[in-house]
Design a protein around this motif. Structure first.
Motif, mmCIF file in Angstrom:
data_model
loop_
_atom_site.group_PDB
_atom_site.id
_atom_site.type_symbol
_atom_site.label_atom_id
_atom_site.label_comp_id
_atom_site.label_asym_id
_atom_site.label_seq_id
_atom_site.Cartn_x
_atom_site.Cartn_y
_atom_site.Cartn_z
ATOM 1 N N SER A 30 1.131 -1.120 0.774
ATOM 2 C CA SER A 30 0.112 -0.525 -0.103
ATOM 3 C C SER A 30 0.859 1.239 0.472
ATOM 4 N N THR A 33 1.438 1.306 -3.805
ATOM 5 C CA THR A 33 0.926 1.745 -4.728
ATOM 6 C C THR A 33 0.192 3.386 -3.657
ATOM 7 N N ASN A 216 -4.042 -1.802 -0.894
ATOM 8 C CA ASN A 216 -3.490 -0.542 -2.057
ATOM 9 C C ASN A 216 -4.183 0.825 -1.472
ATOM 10 N N MET A 259 -8.050 5.457 -2.901
ATOM 11 C CA MET A 259 -8.436 3.884 -3.082
ATOM 12 C C MET A 259 -9.408 3.231 -2.443
#
Length: 298
Positions: A30, A33, A216, A259
């Motif tokens: 994450s 991301t 993410n 996200m």
């Protein structure tokens, strides 16, 4: 409305997709991301935005800015504002409106301290709110709704009722995917993932809005504190806000996901009646009526 006997069973495919998630370094993925979605190099972010919009069939006509070039990076696009009038807030002050675009994962009554996650899976209000049984007591035998935001959805979260912010609780945890196949297979999913609980005082008593992180989902933000996650912290953190007099109107933005993920709403016993037409897996829009406060909805 959400009879467990009518819920979809987990399939072998659900388990095959979910099991590898246990071994993944959720937070490391994450954080990567997070960096990628904030790259401002024009050709890269424009290509990523165009690919994503086509892959997930994003409705550009709803957006306030309708071209990849209008956004400074991918996350700017992902958390995009909508044009005026795209999400009318239905009803009056007693109308409970959906806090986000998405699909209903589950909706119904809290059984003592138990909240239904999926057929065969439940978690407790106590663990969802960070482990404080006294804090959870206000929601025993109350009402809940869980809304799953898919990648294509509008990712700002709004107030279902007007309320004054009392406190927030940051709860550390993992970042499992919260897609439908994981809710059907991973026990206590929403009580295991990192999350931010916001407790509001409303005209019908306490209201909890739980923003659940997922893989993410590189950040959760609120309008009063900005970015809350990352970084990941070790323990539960409680922040009190009564002295700041932060009051938000029904339909006002209260936060956003960088996200997609899940929002869980909790109300006390007898405070909210959900519309009888709502059911699991049903698509919903922010501002759409999902119930009424203080009486049973029809």
């Amino acid at each position: 409305m959400n009879d467990p006997q009518q819920q979809r069973d987990a399939t072998r495919g659900d388990y095959l997709k979910s099991l590898p998630l246990y071994a993944l370094p959720h937070h490391a993925i994450s954080r990567l991301t997070y960096k990628l979605t904030r790259i401002e190099t024009p050709w890269f972010k424009n290509l990523l935005i165009r690919w994503f919009a086509e892959r997930y069939q994003v409705d550009w006509s709803e957006a306030k800015s309708q071209h990849p070039e209008d956004y400074s990076h991918f996350n700017d696009f992902f958390t995009r504002a909508l044009r005026d009038g795209a999400r009318p807030v239905e009803g009056d002050a007693t109308t409970v409106v959906c806090p986000a675009d998405g699909h209903i994962s589950q909706i119904g009554a809290i059984d003592q301290d138990q909240v239904l996650q999926a057929k065969g899976h439940a978690f407790t209000v106590t663990e969802l709110l960070g482990g404080d049984s006294e804090r959870a007591r206000a929601f025993h035998n109350g009402s809940f709704v869980t809304v799953y935001l898919s990648p294509r959805d509008y990712h700002r979260v709004h107030m279902p009722l007007a309320g004054k912010l009392r406190e927030t609780i940051y709860v550390p945890g993992r970042l499992f995917s919260v897609a439908p196949h994981t809710t059907r297979t991973i026990p206590r999913l929403f009580a295991r993932n990192e999350r931010l609980v916001s407790l509001f005082d409303t005209d019908v008593g306490a209201m909890a809005m739980v923003l659940v992180g997922a893989i993410n989902v590189a950040a959760i933000e609120t309008v009063w504190a900005g970015q809350v996650t990352p970084p990941q912290r070790e323990g539960v953190e409680v922040d009190h806000f009564e002295h700041l007099n932060i009051a938000l109107e029904r339909g006002a933005e209260m936060g956003r996901f960088n996200m997609g993920s899940t929002v869980i709403l909790l109300f006390g016993q007898g405070k909210v009646g959900w519309l009888s037409t709502l059911a699991a897996e049903q698509p919903v829009k922010m501002g759409q009526q999902i119930g009424s406060s203080g009486l049973s909805a029809e």
